[in-house]
Scaffold this motif. Structure first.
Motif, PDB file in Angstrom:
ATOM      1  N   HIS A 307      -9.794   6.565   7.825  1.00  0.00           N
ATOM      2  CA  HIS A 307      -9.557   7.217   9.116  1.00  0.00           C
ATOM      3  C   HIS A 307      -9.561   6.214  10.275  1.00  0.00           C
ATOM      4  O   HIS A 307      -9.618   6.608  11.444  1.00  0.00           O
ATOM      5  N   PHE A 308      -9.499   4.936   9.948  1.00  0.00           N
ATOM      6  CA  PHE A 308      -9.399   3.855  10.943  1.00  0.00           C
ATOM      7  C   PHE A 308     -10.564   3.853  11.941  1.00  0.00           C
ATOM      8  O   PHE A 308     -10.410   3.466  13.097  1.00  0.00           O
ATOM      9  N   LEU A 309     -11.723   4.301  11.476  1.00  0.00           N
ATOM     10  CA  LEU A 309     -12.919   4.279  12.314  1.00  0.00           C
ATOM     11  C   LEU A 309     -13.805   3.074  12.001  1.00  0.00           C
ATOM     12  O   LEU A 309     -14.786   2.818  12.703  1.00  0.00           O
ATOM     13  N   LEU A 310     -13.464   2.365  10.962  1.00  0.00           N
ATOM     14  CA  LEU A 310     -14.219   1.183  10.555  1.00  0.00           C
ATOM     15  C   LEU A 310     -13.223   0.129  10.093  1.00  0.00           C
ATOM     16  O   LEU A 310     -12.274   0.444   9.366  1.00  0.00           O
ATOM     17  N   SER A 311     -13.431  -1.096  10.542  1.00  0.00           N
ATOM     18  CA  SER A 311     -12.525  -2.179  10.152  1.00  0.00           C
ATOM     19  C   SER A 311     -13.170  -3.052   9.081  1.00  0.00           C
ATOM     20  O   SER A 311     -14.402  -3.096   8.962  1.00  0.00           O
ATOM     21  N   PRO A 312     -12.366  -3.760   8.296  1.00  0.00           N
ATOM     22  CA  PRO A 312     -12.935  -4.704   7.318  1.00  0.00           C
ATOM     23  C   PRO A 312     -13.843  -5.735   7.980  1.00  0.00           C
ATOM     24  O   PRO A 312     -14.837  -6.169   7.393  1.00  0.00           O
ATOM     25  N   TYR A 313     -13.502  -6.110   9.216  1.00  0.00           N
ATOM     26  CA  TYR A 313     -14.346  -7.075   9.929  1.00  0.00           C
ATOM     27  C   TYR A 313     -15.736  -6.495  10.183  1.00  0.00           C
ATOM     28  O   TYR A 313     -16.755  -7.170   9.999  1.00  0.00           O
ATOM     29  N   GLU A 314     -15.795  -5.224  10.601  1.00  0.00           N
ATOM     30  CA  GLU A 314     -17.084  -4.585  10.867  1.00  0.00           C
ATOM     31  C   GLU A 314     -17.905  -4.434   9.593  1.00  0.00           C
ATOM     32  O   GLU A 314     -19.141  -4.431   9.632  1.00  0.00           O
ATOM     33  N   MET A 315     -17.228  -4.345   8.464  1.00  0.00           N
ATOM     34  CA  MET A 315     -17.940  -4.233   7.189  1.00  0.00           C
ATOM     35  C   MET A 315     -18.711  -5.503   6.844  1.00  0.00           C
ATOM     36  O   MET A 315     -19.622  -5.473   6.017  1.00  0.00           O
ATOM     37  N   THR A 316     -18.343  -6.607   7.475  1.00  0.00           N
ATOM     38  CA  THR A 316     -19.064  -7.864   7.212  1.00  0.00           C
ATOM     39  C   THR A 316     -20.335  -7.982   8.046  1.00  0.00           C
ATOM     40  O   THR A 316     -21.090  -8.940   7.882  1.00  0.00           O
ATOM     41  N   ASN A 317     -20.563  -7.012   8.928  1.00  0.00           N
ATOM     42  CA  ASN A 317     -21.753  -7.036   9.787  1.00  0.00           C
ATOM     43  C   ASN A 317     -22.859  -6.209   9.135  1.00  0.00           C
ATOM     44  O   ASN A 317     -22.806  -4.976   9.134  1.00  0.00           O
ATOM     45  N   PRO A 318     -23.886  -6.853   8.575  1.00  0.00           N
ATOM     46  CA  PRO A 318     -24.956  -6.111   7.890  1.00  0.00           C
ATOM     47  C   PRO A 318     -25.651  -5.095   8.786  1.00  0.00           C
ATOM     48  O   PRO A 318     -26.023  -4.012   8.329  1.00  0.00           O
ATOM     49  N   ALA A 319     -25.838  -5.431  10.064  1.00  0.00           N
ATOM     50  CA  ALA A 319     -26.534  -4.519  10.974  1.00  0.00           C
ATOM     51  C   ALA A 319     -25.738  -3.231  11.171  1.00  0.00           C
ATOM     52  O   ALA A 319     -26.300  -2.129  11.191  1.00  0.00           O
ATOM     53  N   THR A 320     -24.422  -3.366  11.311  1.00  0.00           N
ATOM     54  CA  THR A 320     -23.563  -2.191  11.482  1.00  0.00           C
ATOM     55  C   THR A 320     -23.606  -1.300  10.250  1.00  0.00           C
ATOM     56  O   THR A 320     -23.800  -0.082  10.344  1.00  0.00           O
ATOM     57  N   MET A 321     -23.444  -1.910   9.090  1.00  0.00           N
ATOM     58  CA  MET A 321     -23.409  -1.129   7.853  1.00  0.00           C
ATOM     59  C   MET A 321     -24.767  -0.507   7.542  1.00  0.00           C
ATOM     60  O   MET A 321     -24.847   0.632   7.075  1.00  0.00           O
ATOM     61  N   ALA A 322     -25.834  -1.250   7.801  1.00  0.00           N
ATOM     62  CA  ALA A 322     -27.178  -0.695   7.581  1.00  0.00           C
ATOM     63  C   ALA A 322     -27.420   0.483   8.520  1.00  0.00           C
ATOM     64  O   ALA A 322     -28.032   1.485   8.134  1.00  0.00           O
ATOM     65  N   GLY A 323     -26.930   0.368   9.754  1.00  0.00           N
ATOM     66  CA  GLY A 323     -27.071   1.464  10.712  1.00  0.00           C
ATOM     67  C   GLY A 323     -26.329   2.709  10.264  1.00  0.00           C
ATOM     68  O   GLY A 323     -26.824   3.835  10.420  1.00  0.00           O
ATOM     69  N   LEU A 324     -25.150   2.532   9.691  1.00  0.00           N
ATOM     70  CA  LEU A 324     -24.393   3.668   9.167  1.00  0.00           C
ATOM     71  C   LEU A 324     -25.137   4.331   8.007  1.00  0.00           C
ATOM     72  O   LEU A 324     -25.254   5.557   7.941  1.00  0.00           O
ATOM     73  N   GLN A 325     -25.632   3.510   7.092  1.00  0.00           N
ATOM     74  CA  GLN A 325     -26.327   4.045   5.923  1.00  0.00           C
ATOM     75  C   GLN A 325     -27.617   4.763   6.310  1.00  0.00           C
ATOM     76  O   GLN A 325     -27.964   5.797   5.739  1.00  0.00           O
ATOM     77  N   ARG A 326     -28.298   4.233   7.291  1.00  0.00           N
ATOM     78  CA  ARG A 326     -29.591   4.791   7.688  1.00  0.00           C
ATOM     79  C   ARG A 326     -29.441   6.038   8.561  1.00  0.00           C
ATOM     80  O   ARG A 326     -30.166   7.025   8.373  1.00  0.00           O
ATOM     81  N   ASN A 327     -28.499   6.020   9.495  1.00  0.00           N
ATOM     82  CA  ASN A 327     -28.465   7.058  10.528  1.00  0.00           C
ATOM     83  C   ASN A 327     -27.279   8.015  10.458  1.00  0.00           C
ATOM     84  O   ASN A 327     -27.361   9.124  10.993  1.00  0.00           O
ATOM     85  N   VAL A 328     -26.184   7.589   9.837  1.00  0.00           N
ATOM     86  CA  VAL A 328     -24.957   8.392   9.871  1.00  0.00           C
ATOM     87  C   VAL A 328     -24.679   9.079   8.536  1.00  0.00           C
ATOM     88  O   VAL A 328     -24.440  10.297   8.482  1.00  0.00           O
ATOM     89  N   TYR A 329     -24.735   8.332   7.462  1.00  0.00           N
ATOM     90  CA  TYR A 329     -24.352   8.886   6.163  1.00  0.00           C
ATOM     91  C   TYR A 329     -25.244  10.052   5.712  1.00  0.00           C
ATOM     92  O   TYR A 329     -24.733  11.005   5.099  1.00  0.00           O
ATOM     93  N   PRO A 330     -26.550  10.048   5.991  1.00  0.00           N
ATOM     94  CA  PRO A 330     -27.353  11.238   5.647  1.00  0.00           C
ATOM     95  C   PRO A 330     -26.868  12.495   6.378  1.00  0.00           C
ATOM     96  O   PRO A 330     -26.932  13.605   5.828  1.00  0.00           O
ATOM     97  N   LYS A 331     -26.375  12.324   7.604  1.00  0.00           N
ATOM     98  CA  LYS A 331     -25.827  13.464   8.356  1.00  0.00           C
ATOM     99  C   LYS A 331     -24.520  13.948   7.733  1.00  0.00           C
ATOM    100  O   LYS A 331     -24.227  15.151   7.715  1.00  0.00           O
TER     101      LYS A 331
END
Length: 383
Positions: A307-331
């Motif tokens: 859905h073009f809400l995340l770029s491959p570049y952002e996937m290389t940022n551990p803080a961004t991905m950890a934030g998604l896993q911790r705060n967004v994906y459970p929702k």
């Protein structure tokens, strides 16, 4: 002969600067947010003197000792007129410089005007400079168990504007709290993030920089106080800072700063002996790495990419991905339970079409806010 002498002088100054660059300045937050009624030279001299205080064993007579070699290295002066300039700077500091401190008490505010360094002694025949702090300023410099800020003296040395120094100290105060609570806990994640993205009203900024009567137009204030200061801070300190203006009605009401720390080998070097901090830091890193690995395997990461809400570049940022896993994906799991995976896809499509440009700076925070606003609506409808 003169060449050798000049070389020796330069070597001595380099050695002095190497020692100075390792020092830190520790001050109470009330001093950071106070009004510094002084120009850049007295303010920098005060910071240099504070760096000489041993906070573990503070001087009983409020006195510290500097060398003129250190002073000249700190101010990066080497011309023949440096001694007379030093004398003039000391005189100006004692005649004009003071801190105007405001503290909130039970029944209102308490105000103090403190001349920080009333006594300085030096001689033209030796290198030592004696600096005595006022008794009134010492509580803001020693016995600091909480509400204090520490920053690198080497960062202050590179700043050439009073406003840059004041803003840098305030940004350090906030970022110190971000680092502290990120490592040791004790605050909600939203609160911790506000320390890394601190907000200050225009009135508070004017008070802190002593510009209540200066630069009446915001454009001038922005140019001289904000933009010029951040240019220096970004070029010469360990911070990388951006900002955004917040309107109330048609006027700019406040400024939100976004602080990141540059990658440096000596980052947090002053914390190396703090075993509790180091243990908490290791545990936090391990947890973040685990969250990052889980996010990379998540079906929601794939959906965000689609859905073009995340770029491959952002996937290389551990803080961004950890934030998604911790705060967004459970929702998203909650939404999937209520509406199925198609409900999640529908939500992401809506977010993509409504996405604001500013959200791209912190996609995890933006997606978290979006799903937190949407979920209660879904639950109320019983969908």
């Amino acid at each position: 002969m003169s060449i050798i002498t000049e070389f020796e002088k330069n070597q001595k100054q380099v050695k002095a600067w190497n020692e100075l660059s390792k020092r830190k300045v520790v001050e109470h937050n009330s001093l950071i947010t106070s009004i510094a009624k002084m120009d850049k030279t007295p303010l920098k001299m005060f910071e240099l003197a504070v760096s000489c205080i041993n906070t573990e064993a503070p001087p009983k007579d409020h006195t510290v000792y500097l060398s003129k070699t250190e002073l000249f290295a700190f101010f990066k002066v080497s011309d023949n007129d440096k001694h007379s300039r030093f004398k003039q700077a000391v005189e100006n500091m004692q005649k004009q410089a003071f801190f105007k401190i405001q503290e909130k008490k039970e029944y209102g505010f308490e105000f103090e005007n403190i001349v920080p360094i009333p006594y300085v002694k030096w001689a033209d025949y030796h290198d030592e400079v004696t600096i005595r702090f006022s008794p009134e300023i010492m509580p803001y410099l020693i016995n600091l168990k909480q509400n204090f800020t520490q920053h690198a003296l080497s960062d202050i040395a590179e700043l050439n504007s009073k406003y840059s120094i004041i803003l840098y100290r305030w940004l350090s105060m906030n970022y110190n709290q971000y680092e502290h609570y990120s490592a040791k806990g004790g605050r909600r994640e939203e609160q911790v993030e506000t320390y890394r993205n601190p907000s200050i009203s225009i009135r508070e900024l004017r008070e802190m920089t002593d510009t209540m009567k200066d630069y009446p137009r915001f454009q001038s204030l922005e140019s001289y106080i904000i933009k010029n200061s951040l240019k220096e801070i970004n070029e010469h300190t360990s911070f990388k800072v951006t900002y955004e203006k917040v309107k109330k009605g048609r006027s700019i009401n406040s400024i939100v700063f976004h602080i990141t720390k540059k990658r440096r080998a000596d980052d947090n070097s002053y914390k190396l002996e703090d075993k509790v901090y180091q243990k908490a830091k290791v545990q936090k890193e391990q947890k973040e790495n685990l969250l990052y690995a889980e996010a990379m395997q998540s079906k929601y990461t794939k959906l965000l990419l689609e859905h073009f809400l995340l770029s491959p570049y952002e996937m290389t940022n551990p803080a961004t991905m950890a934030g998604l896993q911790r705060n967004v994906y459970p929702k998203y799991d909650e939404l999937k339970d209520l509406m199925g995976i198609d409900g999640v896809k529908k939500h992401l499509s809506y977010i993509y079409y409504k996405q604001e440009p500013y959200s791209k700076g912190n996609i995890a925070k933006y997606l978290k806010k979006a799903i937190e606003q949407y979920l209660p609506t879904v639950k109320r409808r019983g969908l």
